[in-house]
Design a protein around this motif. Sequence first.
Motif, PDB file in Angstrom:
ATOM      1  N   GLU A 131      70.557  65.285  52.943  1.00  0.00           N
ATOM      2  CA  GLU A 131      69.960  64.464  51.735  1.00  0.00           C
ATOM      3  C   GLU A 131      69.364  65.339  50.656  1.00  0.00           C
ATOM      4  O   GLU A 131      69.681  65.027  49.346  1.00  0.00           O
ATOM      5  CB  GLU A 131      68.618  63.521  52.413  1.00  0.00           C
ATOM      6  CG  GLU A 131      69.498  62.369  53.344  1.00  0.00           C
ATOM      7  CD  GLU A 131      68.323  61.652  53.910  1.00  0.00           C
ATOM      8  OE1 GLU A 131      66.904  61.907  53.330  1.00  0.00           O
ATOM      9  OE2 GLU A 131      68.713  60.569  54.802  1.00  0.00           O
ATOM     10  N   ALA A 132      68.830  66.330  51.056  1.00  0.00           N
ATOM     11  CA  ALA A 132      68.164  67.133  50.130  1.00  0.00           C
ATOM     12  C   ALA A 132      69.378  67.985  49.283  1.00  0.00           C
ATOM     13  O   ALA A 132      69.352  68.229  48.139  1.00  0.00           O
ATOM     14  CB  ALA A 132      67.518  68.207  50.460  1.00  0.00           C
ATOM     15  N   LEU A 133      70.406  68.153  49.997  1.00  0.00           N
ATOM     16  CA  LEU A 133      71.686  69.012  49.394  1.00  0.00           C
ATOM     17  C   LEU A 133      72.237  67.876  48.388  1.00  0.00           C
ATOM     18  O   LEU A 133      72.766  68.239  47.369  1.00  0.00           O
ATOM     19  CB  LEU A 133      72.807  69.272  50.367  1.00  0.00           C
ATOM     20  CG  LEU A 133      73.901  69.982  49.925  1.00  0.00           C
ATOM     21  CD1 LEU A 133      73.699  71.146  49.310  1.00  0.00           C
ATOM     22  CD2 LEU A 133      74.953  70.108  51.047  1.00  0.00           C
ATOM     23  N   GLN A 134      72.341  66.560  48.744  1.00  0.00           N
ATOM     24  CA  GLN A 134      72.911  65.411  47.875  1.00  0.00           C
ATOM     25  C   GLN A 134      72.224  65.577  46.624  1.00  0.00           C
ATOM     26  O   GLN A 134      72.735  65.403  45.461  1.00  0.00           O
ATOM     27  CB  GLN A 134      73.254  64.174  48.823  1.00  0.00           C
ATOM     28  CG  GLN A 134      73.925  63.107  47.771  1.00  0.00           C
ATOM     29  CD  GLN A 134      74.072  61.925  48.717  1.00  0.00           C
ATOM     30  OE1 GLN A 134      73.402  61.746  49.851  1.00  0.00           O
ATOM     31  NE2 GLN A 134      74.566  61.107  48.022  1.00  0.00           N
ATOM     32  N   ARG A 135      70.838  65.447  46.716  1.00  0.00           N
ATOM     33  CA  ARG A 135      69.846  65.279  45.528  1.00  0.00           C
ATOM     34  C   ARG A 135      69.988  66.356  44.707  1.00  0.00           C
ATOM     35  O   ARG A 135      70.324  66.288  43.481  1.00  0.00           O
ATOM     36  CB  ARG A 135      68.452  65.000  46.117  1.00  0.00           C
ATOM     37  CG  ARG A 135      67.974  64.037  46.499  1.00  0.00           C
ATOM     38  CD  ARG A 135      66.895  63.624  46.702  1.00  0.00           C
ATOM     39  NE  ARG A 135      66.152  64.570  47.529  1.00  0.00           N
ATOM     40  CZ  ARG A 135      65.852  64.786  48.740  1.00  0.00           C
ATOM     41  NH1 ARG A 135      66.279  63.838  49.537  1.00  0.00           N
ATOM     42  NH2 ARG A 135      65.370  65.785  49.491  1.00  0.00           N
TER      43      ARG A 135
ATOM     44  N   VAL B 245      69.346  73.531  61.108  1.00  0.00           N
ATOM     45  CA  VAL B 245      69.561  72.042  60.765  1.00  0.00           C
ATOM     46  C   VAL B 245      69.868  71.660  59.158  1.00  0.00           C
ATOM     47  O   VAL B 245      68.963  72.523  58.440  1.00  0.00           O
ATOM     48  CB  VAL B 245      68.574  71.053  61.223  1.00  0.00           C
ATOM     49  CG1 VAL B 245      68.608  69.811  60.643  1.00  0.00           C
ATOM     50  CG2 VAL B 245      68.413  71.386  62.721  1.00  0.00           C
ATOM     51  N   THR B 246      70.761  71.235  58.914  1.00  0.00           N
ATOM     52  CA  THR B 246      70.981  71.097  57.226  1.00  0.00           C
ATOM     53  C   THR B 246      70.524  69.771  56.844  1.00  0.00           C
ATOM     54  O   THR B 246      70.841  68.875  57.352  1.00  0.00           O
ATOM     55  CB  THR B 246      72.494  71.236  57.058  1.00  0.00           C
ATOM     56  OG1 THR B 246      73.022  72.208  57.234  1.00  0.00           O
ATOM     57  CG2 THR B 246      72.852  71.131  55.445  1.00  0.00           C
TER      58      THR B 246
END
Length: 63
Positions: free
Chosen positions: A27-31, A23-24
């Motif tokens: 939201e963390a990637l965007q931050r 699971v990706t």
Amino acid sequence: MGRGRARAKQAKVARELKYSSSVTDFEALQRELADQSTAPREEFESTPEASGLRSADHSHREE
């Protein structure tokens, strides 16, 4: 000779990454990407390689 084991391990890791159904956390990637976009980039842009020039072009440069 001697790269067989290392190469096999890289292939195994690549296969696991390709076919894993993890699971990706988007939201963390965007931050993380937002934090990187605000970082100063002038140290990279000032190098001849970053501007597309070769080091041979700067061999006559006076410092």
